[in-house]
Design a protein around this motif. Structure first.
Motif, PDB file in Angstrom:
ATOM      1  N   CYS A 193       0.845  -1.189   0.000  1.00 58.81           N
ATOM      2  CA  CYS A 193       0.000   0.000   0.000  1.00 58.81           C
ATOM      3  C   CYS A 193       0.884   1.244   0.000  1.00 58.81           C
TER       4      CYS A 193
ATOM      5  N   PHE B  62       0.230   4.125   0.897  1.00 54.79           N
ATOM      6  CA  PHE B  62      -0.036   5.074   1.974  1.00 54.79           C
ATOM      7  C   PHE B  62       0.431   4.529   3.321  1.00 54.79           C
ATOM      8  N   CYS B  63       0.919   3.284   3.303  1.00 53.93           N
ATOM      9  CA  CYS B  63       1.364   2.687   4.556  1.00 53.93           C
ATOM     10  C   CYS B  63       2.854   2.922   4.757  1.00 53.93           C
TER      11      CYS B  63
ATOM     12  N   HIS C  95      -3.911   1.328   8.247  1.00 55.15           N
ATOM     13  CA  HIS C  95      -4.377   0.866   6.940  1.00 55.15           C
ATOM     14  C   HIS C  95      -5.869   0.553   7.030  1.00 55.15           C
TER      15      HIS C  95
ATOM     16  N   HIS D 219      -6.979   2.594   1.504  1.00 56.81           N
ATOM     17  CA  HIS D 219      -6.391   3.309   2.648  1.00 56.81           C
ATOM     18  C   HIS D 219      -6.925   4.739   2.574  1.00 56.81           C
TER      19      HIS D 219
HETATM   20 ZN   LIG Z   1      -2.213   1.320   3.748  1.00 57.83          ZN
END
Ligand SMILES: [Zn+2]
Length: 414
Positions: free
Chosen positions: A199, A201-202, A251, A301
């Motif tokens: 991911c 955004f993680c 998440h 996310h």
């Molecule tokens: Zn994420």
């Protein structure tokens, strides 16, 4: 990298890290101070003299773990135990007379099991090896819980699982048969097609574009948008595109799932702080704050996109969004998000009022809708697709540098 119990390593950057385990590590083996300590057992007394520990959480405390912590005095002490599967961050506490009377602070954090849905299972933090930032005793510190004499150990029952009143679902999962559990797992795997490792955004994803991160809070962080909308007018006023994302560390697909069963106030407050800080920064350069977010149960996310808008474009925002939405069957109304609502698109206008449209799971929702309409408003329709707005690494770095420079005075995390 694997760090066996009792082993201690020092990174090239000068961080010392150690871990412990009951069988292989007795406190007599522990040597010197460490920056980061990992283990699965909770030290005895750690929940004393502090607020906020959920009384319903039953944990087995170990005196050997306390002994190790007392000796190594870690700046960060992480515990993760699948039996308890709980996120909890203790208020910091300090040690006296360490390192020639310099004070030292410990932060104790329990993380939930890998990929737990409703509990935080990873933690992002800044640690400076050159300056002991922790030496500045934080305002919310408590007395060292290890320094007081322990009462007799709390008796433990056979069923030493967590009974979290706020989260009845967990108990039902614990009690259900293995068969239903694996069924559920398969279903979850289908929905969560993007896991935190892949991911973008993680922060736990090693491939994440760290050059774009511009501020790190406790529950959220701020990153410049990849392929940002660049309005010439904005750039001349602000000195950089200023298109940023407010992203929760966890998440989760919706903000509702982020606050589920926990202290929602803390999350809402920190998100608000970022919004206010950005608003103030834009305003200093004659620009206005506009943000939008998509909350969908099958989203990946959740995050909020924030875009600064020059004054002469502000009157176009509401009407353009409504008109463009209508064409796609997205009915934006001047309202707030309903309490029970989980799937929606929300636009926040410069005066803080909101336009909301419900988006059902059955309908396909154009994820680029918000960006596309903002491009129209800013008169840069050719930038509708972020993939067409590729920036070189040095452009990204320059933007991030310029952004941070201007955001510094408003950044509450510094
Ligand atoms: Zn994420």
């Amino acid at each position: 990298m694997y760090l066996g119990p009792g082993e201690k390593i020092a990174t090239a950057g000068g961080l010392s890290i150690s871990s412990y385990g009951k069988k292989s590590y007795s406190d007599s083996d522990a040597e010197g101070l460490v920056d980061i300590l990992f283990g699965s057992d909770w030290p005895l007394d750690i929940t004393r003299l502090t607020e906020g520990f959920p009384g319903s959480t039953r944990v087995n405390y170990e005196s050997y773990a306390k002994g190790i912590a007392q000796k190594l005095k870690p700046r960060y002490h992480f515990v993760s135990n699948p039996r308890y599967n709980v996120f909890w961050e203790r208020q910091p506490f300090s040690w006296e007379e360490v390192d020639n009377s310099q004070s030292r602070v410990t932060r104790f954090i329990s993380l939930a099991d890998f990929q737990t849905k409703d509990q935080k299972w990873f933690y992002a933090f800044k640690i400076d090896v050159t300056i002991d930032r922790t030496a500045l005793t934080p305002a919310n510190s408590t007395t060292n819980p290890y320094s007081v004499t322990s009462p007799p150990k709390r008796p433990m029952g056979e069923f030493d699982n967590i009974w979290d009143e706020n989260n009845p679902e967990r108990l039902s999962i614990d009690r259900e048969s293995d068969k239903t559990r694996s069924k559920k797992k398969r279903k979850t795997a289908q929905i969560m097609s993007v896991n935190p490792e892949s991911c973008f955004f993680c922060l736990s994803n090693p491939k994440i574009d760290r050059a774009l991160i511009s501020s790190i809070g406790e529950e959220f962080y701020l990153a410049l948008a990849k392929g940002p909308l660049i309005s010439g007018q904005t750039k001349s006023q602000l000195g950089c595109p200023g298109h940023v994302l407010i992203i929760p560390m966890s998440h989760v697909p919706t903000y509702k799932s982020l606050t589920f069963g926990g202290d929602s106030h803390k999350f809402i407050l920190e998100k608000k702080k970022y919004e206010i800080a950005l608003k103030q920064m834009y305003s200093e350069h004659g620009l206005y704050y506009v943000s939008f977010e998509i909350n969908r149960k099958n989203g990946v996310h959740v995050h909020t996109q924030v875009i600064p808008v020059p004054e002469n474009r502000v009157p176009l925002i509401e009407s353009t969004f409504k008109e463009e939405g209508r064409k796609l069957g997205i009915h934006l109304k001047n309202r707030e998000v309903h309490d029970e609502e989980e799937e929606y698109f929300k636009l926040t206008l410069p005066d803080s009022s909101t336009l909301v449209a419900s988006i059902g799971t059955r309908n396909r929702f154009d994820l680029q809708f918000g960006r596309r309409v903002m491009a129209i408003i800013l008169g840069i329709e050719e930038q509708s697709d972020w993939r067409q707005c590729f920036q070189t690494e040095s452009e990204e770095q320059t933007d991030c540098f310029e952004f941070k420079k201007r955001f510094k005075t408003f950044d509450f995390t510094l």
